[in-house]
Design a protein around this motif. Structure first.
Motif, mmCIF file in Angstrom:
data_model
loop_
_atom_site.group_PDB
_atom_site.id
_atom_site.type_symbol
_atom_site.label_atom_id
_atom_site.label_comp_id
_atom_site.label_asym_id
_atom_site.label_seq_id
_atom_site.Cartn_x
_atom_site.Cartn_y
_atom_site.Cartn_z
ATOM 1 N N PRO A 39 0.877 -1.184 -0.068
ATOM 2 C CA PRO A 39 0.037 0.192 0.089
ATOM 3 C C PRO A 39 0.971 1.397 0.095
ATOM 4 O O PRO A 39 0.350 2.393 -0.653
ATOM 5 C CB PRO A 39 -0.863 -0.360 1.412
ATOM 6 C CG PRO A 39 -0.857 -1.708 1.511
ATOM 7 C CD PRO A 39 0.293 -2.155 0.988
ATOM 8 N N SER A 40 1.956 1.149 0.484
ATOM 9 C CA SER A 40 2.981 2.395 0.744
ATOM 10 C C SER A 40 3.376 3.023 -0.743
ATOM 11 O O SER A 40 3.557 4.170 -1.023
ATOM 12 C CB SER A 40 4.168 2.298 1.309
ATOM 13 O OG SER A 40 5.042 0.883 1.026
ATOM 14 N N THR B 2 1.488 1.986 9.139
ATOM 15 C CA THR B 2 0.382 2.478 9.899
ATOM 16 C C THR B 2 -0.210 1.373 10.774
ATOM 17 O O THR B 2 0.209 0.532 11.082
ATOM 18 C CB THR B 2 -0.718 2.540 8.557
ATOM 19 O OG1 THR B 2 -1.002 1.023 8.112
ATOM 20 C CG2 THR B 2 -0.446 3.269 7.522
ATOM 21 N N ALA C 64 -4.768 -0.557 2.912
ATOM 22 C CA ALA C 64 -4.293 -0.881 4.020
ATOM 23 C C ALA C 64 -5.448 -1.249 5.011
ATOM 24 O O ALA C 64 -5.035 -2.299 5.956
ATOM 25 C CB ALA C 64 -3.431 0.205 4.777
ATOM 26 N N TRP C 65 -6.555 -0.755 4.995
ATOM 27 C CA TRP C 65 -7.516 -0.940 5.913
ATOM 28 C C TRP C 65 -8.413 -2.110 5.136
ATOM 29 O O TRP C 65 -9.489 -2.580 5.899
ATOM 30 C CB TRP C 65 -8.448 0.096 6.297
ATOM 31 C CG TRP C 65 -7.812 1.123 7.237
ATOM 32 C CD1 TRP C 65 -7.125 2.108 7.081
ATOM 33 C CD2 TRP C 65 -8.053 0.844 8.593
ATOM 34 N NE1 TRP C 65 -6.575 2.486 8.311
ATOM 35 C CE2 TRP C 65 -7.001 1.851 9.001
ATOM 36 C CE3 TRP C 65 -8.507 -0.015 9.454
ATOM 37 C CZ2 TRP C 65 -7.000 1.961 10.739
ATOM 38 C CZ3 TRP C 65 -8.624 0.296 10.995
ATOM 39 C CH2 TRP C 65 -7.854 1.037 11.434
ATOM 40 N N GLU D 161 -1.546 -1.831 9.854
ATOM 41 C CA GLU D 161 -0.129 -2.827 9.640
ATOM 42 C C GLU D 161 0.506 -3.407 10.407
ATOM 43 O O GLU D 161 0.895 -4.375 10.620
ATOM 44 C CB GLU D 161 0.437 -2.068 8.330
ATOM 45 C CG GLU D 161 -0.147 -1.504 6.890
ATOM 46 C CD GLU D 161 0.349 -1.028 6.154
ATOM 47 O OE1 GLU D 161 1.001 -1.513 5.009
ATOM 48 O OE2 GLU D 161 1.025 0.239 6.349
ATOM 49 N N GLY E 96 -1.705 8.118 -1.853
ATOM 50 C CA GLY E 96 -2.039 8.106 -0.531
ATOM 51 C C GLY E 96 -3.233 7.534 0.000
ATOM 52 O O GLY E 96 -3.635 6.737 0.850
ATOM 53 N N TRP E 97 -4.432 8.181 -0.557
ATOM 54 C CA TRP E 97 -5.943 7.718 -0.387
ATOM 55 C C TRP E 97 -6.195 6.359 -0.526
ATOM 56 O O TRP E 97 -6.769 5.408 0.117
ATOM 57 C CB TRP E 97 -7.023 8.591 -0.924
ATOM 58 C CG TRP E 97 -7.005 8.523 -2.503
ATOM 59 C CD1 TRP E 97 -6.217 9.265 -3.477
ATOM 60 C CD2 TRP E 97 -7.915 7.531 -3.239
ATOM 61 N NE1 TRP E 97 -6.550 8.878 -4.570
ATOM 62 C CE2 TRP E 97 -7.468 7.728 -4.601
ATOM 63 C CE3 TRP E 97 -8.698 6.365 -2.789
ATOM 64 C CZ2 TRP E 97 -7.915 7.110 -5.694
ATOM 65 C CZ3 TRP E 97 -9.069 5.804 -4.111
ATOM 66 C CH2 TRP E 97 -8.864 6.120 -5.237
ATOM 67 N N GLY F 150 -3.597 3.953 -0.859
ATOM 68 C CA GLY F 150 -2.912 3.220 0.026
ATOM 69 C C GLY F 150 -3.787 3.053 1.526
ATOM 70 O O GLY F 150 -3.379 1.980 2.099
ATOM 71 N N THR F 151 -4.329 3.879 2.015
ATOM 72 C CA THR F 151 -4.990 3.947 3.050
ATOM 73 C C THR F 151 -6.306 3.071 2.955
ATOM 74 O O THR F 151 -6.487 2.162 4.096
ATOM 75 C CB THR F 151 -5.469 5.479 3.467
ATOM 76 O OG1 THR F 151 -4.414 6.175 3.695
ATOM 77 C CG2 THR F 151 -6.367 5.259 4.860
ATOM 78 N N LEU F 152 -6.816 3.046 1.775
ATOM 79 C CA LEU F 152 -8.007 2.107 1.748
ATOM 80 C C LEU F 152 -7.406 0.483 1.601
ATOM 81 O O LEU F 152 -8.206 -0.133 2.207
ATOM 82 C CB LEU F 152 -8.640 2.509 0.428
ATOM 83 C CG LEU F 152 -9.979 1.733 -0.099
ATOM 84 C CD1 LEU F 152 -10.947 2.011 0.924
ATOM 85 C CD2 LEU F 152 -10.460 2.139 -1.532
#
Length: 276
Positions: free
Chosen positions: A206-207, A242, A218-219, A245, A211-212, A214-216
Motif C-alpha cells: 500500500p505504501s 500504519t 491498508a484497511w 499494518e 495516499g488515499w 494506500g489507506t483504503l
C-alpha cells in the motif's frame, strides 16, 4: 414436575442440535458430490490459482519491487493465498444462486430441516474445497522456490488465518447467492470481487499506492490477513507503518469475526424469509 419439565426441555434442545448437525452434513455431502460428478468444475477452480501464480510471479514479477528489499515471489505468495481464499466467495454465491434457480432451495424449504442447514452445509463444503485449493497452491509455491521462513507452528498459524478469512467470506457468498435473482446477475459480482482483492496488499505494498488508495488498501480486511501471513511465514512484509499494518495479526482475527457475525445471521435470516 419442574425436574421432569427441565429434562424434557433439555432433551428437545439436544434433539434440535442433533438434527441441525445432521441436516448440515447432508447438505455438505450433497455439495461435495457435485464435484465428483462435474470434475471440470473442480479442475478449473483448483487450476486457476496455479495459473495466477505463474502469471504474476514470472510475467510481472521481474518488474515488481518490494519496499525494503526482498524477493518479490516470496512477497507475492501469501498475497496469492489470500486472493484465492477471497475470490472463493464468488463460487459460493454462484452455487447458491444456481440451486435457487433450479428449485433446489424451494425443495429444502419444503422439507422439515433446520433453517441454518443450507447456509452451514454450504459453508462446510466450501471450506473443504478451500483446504484443497490452499494445499495445491502451497505445493505450486514450493515448486517455484517459495519457502516459509518461520517455524512450523507459525506456518500452520498463517494457513489457519487464511482459512479463517475464507470461512468468513463464505457467509458473504451464501447471502449474496440468496439475494441476487439469477446466475447472470451473480456473474456481475465479479466487478465487486476484483477490486476487493486488487486494492489490497496482496500484490503491491500500500505504501507504493497514492495516499488515499494506500489507506483504503491498508484497511482492507484482505490486507490484514496477507500481512499477518507474511509475518508468520517469515516472508517480506513491506509495512507502511500504519496502525492497522502494525497490528495485522490482531486485525486478521477481528475482521473475519466481524464478517461472520454480520453475514452468517443475514444468510440464515434470508433463507427463512424465502419460506414466507
Amino acid at each position: 414436575m419442574t425436574t421432569l419439565g427441565l429434562h424434557t426441555t433439555t432433551g428437545r434442545e439436544r434433539s434440535r442440535v442433533y438434527w441441525a448437525l445432521a441436516d448440515c452434513w447432508n447438505v455438505t455431502r450433497r455439495s461435495l458430490t457435485h464435484y465428483q460428478r462435474q470434475p471440470l468444475a473442480i479442475v478449473w477452480q483448483l487450476g486457476f490459482p496455479i495459473l495466477s501464480v505463474l502469471l504474476y510471479g514470472y510475467i510481472f514479477g521481474s518488474a515488481m519491487k518490494v519496499p525494503g528489499g526482498g524477493d518479490y515471489r516470496e512477497f507475492l505468495m501469501p498475497g496469492m493465498f489470500a486472493t484465492t481464499m477471497t475470490m472463493g466467495f464468488m463460487s459460493t454465491a454462484m452455487a447458491v444462486v444456481t440451486d435457487a434457480g433450479k428449485g433446489v432451495i424451494d425443495r429444502f424449504r419444503s422439507m422439515p430441516m433446520a433453517p441454518s442447514a443450507v447456509a452451514t452445509g454450504r459453508g462446510v463444503a466450501d471450506l473443504v474445497v478451500a483446504c484443497a485449493e490452499l494445499a495445491i497452491l502451497a505445493g505450486t509455491a514450493l515448486v517455484i522456490g517459495w519457502r516459509a521462513g518461520g517455524t512450523p507452528m507459525e506456518a500452520a498459524g498463517a494457513f489457519g488465518l487464511l482459512l479463517l478469512l475464507r470461512f468468513s467470506l463464505i457467509w458473504v457468498g451464501v447471502w449474496l447467492g440468496l439475494v441476487v435473482p439469477n446466475a447472470e446477475s451473480a456473474g456481475g459480482l465479479y466487478g465487486v470481487a476484483f477490486p476487493v482483492t486488487m486494492i489490497s496488499s496482496a500484490l503491491v505494498a500500500p505504501s507504493l499506492m497514492p495516499g488515499w488508495l494506500g489507506t483504503l488498501a491498508a484497511w482492507n480486511p484482505v490486507s490484514s490477513t496477507v500481512t499477518a501471513a507474511r509475518q508468520l511465514f517469515g516472508n517480506p512484509v513491506a509495512s507502511g507503518g500504519t496502525w492497522v499494518e502494525e497490528h495485522a495479526l490482531l486485525m486478521a482475527l477481528v475482521w473475519p469475526l466481524v464478517l461472520t457475525l454480520v453475514f452468517l445471521p443475514l444468510a440464515v435470516r434470508r433463507f427463512q424469509r424465502l419460506s414466507r
